[in-house]
Design a protein around this motif. Structure first.
Motif, PDB file in Angstrom:
ATOM      1  N   ALA A 357       0.833  -1.207   0.000  1.00  0.00           N
ATOM      2  CA  ALA A 357       0.000   0.000   0.000  1.00  0.00           C
ATOM      3  C   ALA A 357       0.865   1.255   0.000  1.00  0.00           C
ATOM      4  CB  ALA A 357      -0.938  -0.011   1.209  1.00  0.00           C
ATOM      5  N   ASP A 358       1.960   1.240   0.772  1.00  0.00           N
ATOM      6  CA  ASP A 358       2.870   2.391   0.799  1.00  0.00           C
ATOM      7  C   ASP A 358       3.488   2.621  -0.576  1.00  0.00           C
ATOM      8  OD1 ASP A 358       2.384   2.702   3.481  1.00  0.00           O
ATOM      9  OD2 ASP A 358       4.176   1.610   4.114  1.00  0.00           O
ATOM     10  N   PHE A 359       3.910   1.537  -1.224  1.00  0.00           N
ATOM     11  CA  PHE A 359       4.502   1.674  -2.552  1.00  0.00           C
ATOM     12  C   PHE A 359       3.514   2.294  -3.527  1.00  0.00           C
ATOM     13  CE2 PHE A 359       4.421  -0.248  -6.796  1.00  0.00           C
ATOM     14  CZ  PHE A 359       5.509   0.420  -7.342  1.00  0.00           C
ATOM     15  N   LEU A 360       2.301   1.793  -3.559  1.00  0.00           N
ATOM     16  CA  LEU A 360       1.307   2.297  -4.506  1.00  0.00           C
ATOM     17  C   LEU A 360       1.022   3.777  -4.261  1.00  0.00           C
ATOM     18  CD1 LEU A 360      -1.122  -0.752  -4.604  1.00  0.00           C
ATOM     19  CD2 LEU A 360       0.314   0.070  -6.475  1.00  0.00           C
ATOM     20  N   SER A 419      14.087   1.432  -2.151  1.00  0.00           N
ATOM     21  CA  SER A 419      14.073   1.995  -0.806  1.00  0.00           C
ATOM     22  C   SER A 419      13.264   1.149   0.161  1.00  0.00           C
ATOM     23  CB  SER A 419      13.510   3.422  -0.842  1.00  0.00           C
ATOM     24  OG  SER A 419      12.096   3.426  -1.021  1.00  0.00           O
ATOM     25  N   MET A 420      12.375   0.308  -0.373  1.00  0.00           N
ATOM     26  CA  MET A 420      11.541  -0.559   0.460  1.00  0.00           C
ATOM     27  C   MET A 420      12.077  -1.984   0.517  1.00  0.00           C
ATOM     28  SD  MET A 420       7.730   0.761  -0.633  1.00  0.00           S
ATOM     29  CE  MET A 420       7.202   2.434  -0.261  1.00  0.00           C
ATOM     30  N   GLY A 421      13.294  -2.175   0.017  1.00  0.00           N
ATOM     31  CA  GLY A 421      13.865  -3.522   0.022  1.00  0.00           C
ATOM     32  C   GLY A 421      13.257  -4.432  -1.015  1.00  0.00           C
ATOM     33  N   GLY A 422      12.785  -3.864  -2.129  1.00  0.00           N
ATOM     34  CA  GLY A 422      12.106  -4.645  -3.160  1.00  0.00           C
ATOM     35  C   GLY A 422      12.994  -4.980  -4.337  1.00  0.00           C
ATOM     36  N   SER A 423      12.378  -5.461  -5.404  1.00  0.00           N
ATOM     37  CA  SER A 423      13.084  -5.871  -6.610  1.00  0.00           C
ATOM     38  C   SER A 423      12.478  -5.188  -7.822  1.00  0.00           C
ATOM     39  CB  SER A 423      13.003  -7.391  -6.799  1.00  0.00           C
ATOM     40  OG  SER A 423      13.478  -7.778  -8.088  1.00  0.00           O
ATOM     41  N   ILE A 424      13.324  -4.786  -8.774  1.00  0.00           N
ATOM     42  CA  ILE A 424      12.835  -4.142  -9.995  1.00  0.00           C
ATOM     43  C   ILE A 424      12.328  -5.162 -11.005  1.00  0.00           C
ATOM     44  CG2 ILE A 424      14.413  -2.214  -9.643  1.00  0.00           C
ATOM     45  CD1 ILE A 424      16.018  -3.310 -12.083  1.00  0.00           C
ATOM     46  N   SER A 425      12.516  -6.446 -10.747  1.00  0.00           N
ATOM     47  CA  SER A 425      11.962  -7.482 -11.621  1.00  0.00           C
ATOM     48  C   SER A 425      11.495  -8.638 -10.756  1.00  0.00           C
ATOM     49  CB  SER A 425      12.987  -7.975 -12.647  1.00  0.00           C
ATOM     50  OG  SER A 425      12.392  -8.949 -13.485  1.00  0.00           O
TER      51      SER A 425
END
Length: 469
Positions: A357-360, A419-425
């Motif tokens: 939700a924060d990302f969106l 920044s949220m510890g995610g992945s671009i793919s």
């Protein structure tokens, strides 16, 4: 950079493949040289069409000896350009179409690389089993491509990515040798796992020619529902409840924004609005159980309490398979529904489920500031944190002007993800589209280690040379 392949190499490839095993016919090549979204248009001097693993090995052997580059291709459903050649030899696995073996004791299906996912599903069902990897392109996506890109899909929440569903592989390595690793073992703790290196390698460490795939029982009860709710935060709370209520039986939990549903209704024939009233966000949730009626009962408890608590606004439970397929059709046509709307920046990203939700919220605010009137469309596998986040040009806007801002917009989105510890793919791979950009987000230590693995197996860098590290 466009590769070049000599006439001598082409002559040798024709000799090892024989009649029917190759093509240079422009009409035959054309559909293999363009990506589904029309973003990449490739070229190749030679299409190799091997029918056996020995013929694959012969092709790779010639290229290894001469240094000629190769791009492997399955069903050409990839979305990051990794399967599109730019002057390299194009090696298609379309003729490797045998299902070699099915065993319901070992619960394994051995399929060659050119078998479509749909054909693998049907073969499993004939034996009373299920291969639980589901993606929208299953009619054309092939086992080799699925393995090479570590495909995800809608059931990752319960069964994991392709990586978790493969027991063994057969592959031709970059030196032209065949590695027969078609094991059926659930446990094999004997050092480095070569199959795991090949899974997700996008053809850079060899050509996958067959795979041993895990099968599962066909479950006794299944319930599918579409839920209307106010925002993604409510969807995340509903997911937590669904997990608790169903005791691990949640198979799919798919988020869709209203704009994406509107595009499906507008641009895809024979679609119906899943609920009677319009809501800002929707979730498609599916629960399956080995116990009769257990899935239906869990769904009823989940939705009844969520409605009473005001967590959701409305819900519809499929009463039969036809209705369930109609719900899924709205979800699976999200990308196709967007296509007629004009230039789009597409993002296949993942963040921790708790940050969806924060990302969106953050990404959408930045995109609407960058391009006033941009039509943000988000959907995806929120149960595992994978969001397909797409930014479509303003209604009536200019495609060229929107495309010119793609790099800037995508950098903003990817920086938020990082920044949220995610992945671009999350599930599409890097391909030609994201290989260079991935260096921005991976540490030099990791890039060096990955490059060393590749160098050890493919020192001439002939395998899909423009992809990965």
């Amino acid at each position: 950079m466009t590769a070049s392949v000599s006439a001598d190499v082409i002559s040798r490839l024709k000799a090892v493949l024989g009649e029917g095993g190759w093509s240079q016919d422009p009409d035959r090549l054309a559909p293999k040289l363009i990506e589904w979204r029309d973003r990449w248009q490739g070229e190749t001097p030679f299409l190799a069409l091997p029918k056996t693993v020995q013929e694959v090995a012969a092709v790779v052997g010639v290229c290894a000896e001469t240094g000629a580059p190769i791009v492997p291709q399955g069903g050409n459903t990839g979305l990051v350009g990794g399967q599109i050649p730019m002057g390299e030899v194009l090696l298609s696995t379309e003729r490797l179409r045998a299902i070699r073996h099915i065993d319901v004791i070992d619960d394994v299906l051995v399929a060659e690389a050119g078998v479509t996912l749909q054909a693998a599903h049907e073969a499993a069902v004939e034996k009373g089993r299920r291969f639980p990897l589901d993606i929208a392109s299953q009619g054309t996506a092939t086992i080799g491509g699925i393995v090479s890109t570590n495909a995800g899909g809608t059931a990752v929440l319960r069964y994991g990515n392709t990586r978790e569903l493969v027991l063994g592989l057969e592959a031709v390595l970059p030196n032209g040798e065949v590695w027969n690793g078609l094991k059926r073992l659930r446990k094999d703790n004997t050092g480095y796992d070569l199959k795991q290196l090949l899974i997700g390698a996008e053809g850079t460490l060899g050509v996958v020619t067959a795979a041993s795939l895990k099968l599962f029982p066909v479950l006794a009860s299944r319930a599918t529902a579409v839920v209307g709710l106010d925002d993604p935060a409510a969807a995340i709370r509903l997911l937590a409840r669904a997990k608790d209520e169903a005791g691990g039986a949640v198979e799919a939990f798919e988020l869709m924004g209203r704009r994406g549903i509107d595009f499906v209704l507008k641009n895809i024939p024979n679609q119906r609005d899943p609920l009677g009233e319009v809501h800002p966000w929707y979730v498609l949730v599916e629960i399956a159980s080995g116990e009769p009626r257990a899935a239906e009962n869990a769904m009823e408890r989940l939705l009844s309490k969520a409605l009473d608590d005001g967590l959701i606004r409305d819900a519809a439970v499929a009463q039969n398979e036809t209705q369930a397929k109609a719900f899924w059709s709205v979800r699976e046509n999200q990308s196709a529904g967007q296509k007629p709307e004009g230039a789009t920046w597409k993002h296949d990203v993942s963040v921790p489920v708790s940050r969806v939700a924060d990302f969106l919220a953050q990404a959408t605010a930045r995109m609407e500031a960058l391009v006033p009137g941009a039509r943000v469309t988000a959907f995806g596998h929120v149960g595992d944190g994978n969001i397909h986040y797409d930014v479509i040009r303003p209604d009536g806007g200019d495609d060229g002007a929107h495309s010119a801002l793609r790099s800037e917009g995508s950098r903003i989105v990817h920086d938020i993800v990082a920044s949220m510890g995610g992945s671009i793919s999350a599930e599409h791979g890097l391909g030609s589209m994201k290989t260079d950009e991935a260096r921005r987000y991976k540490s030099p230590v990791e890039v060096a280690a990955l490059a060393a693995i590749r160098q050890s197996l493919d020192p001439k860098r002939i395998m899909n040379p423009r992809v990965l590290f």
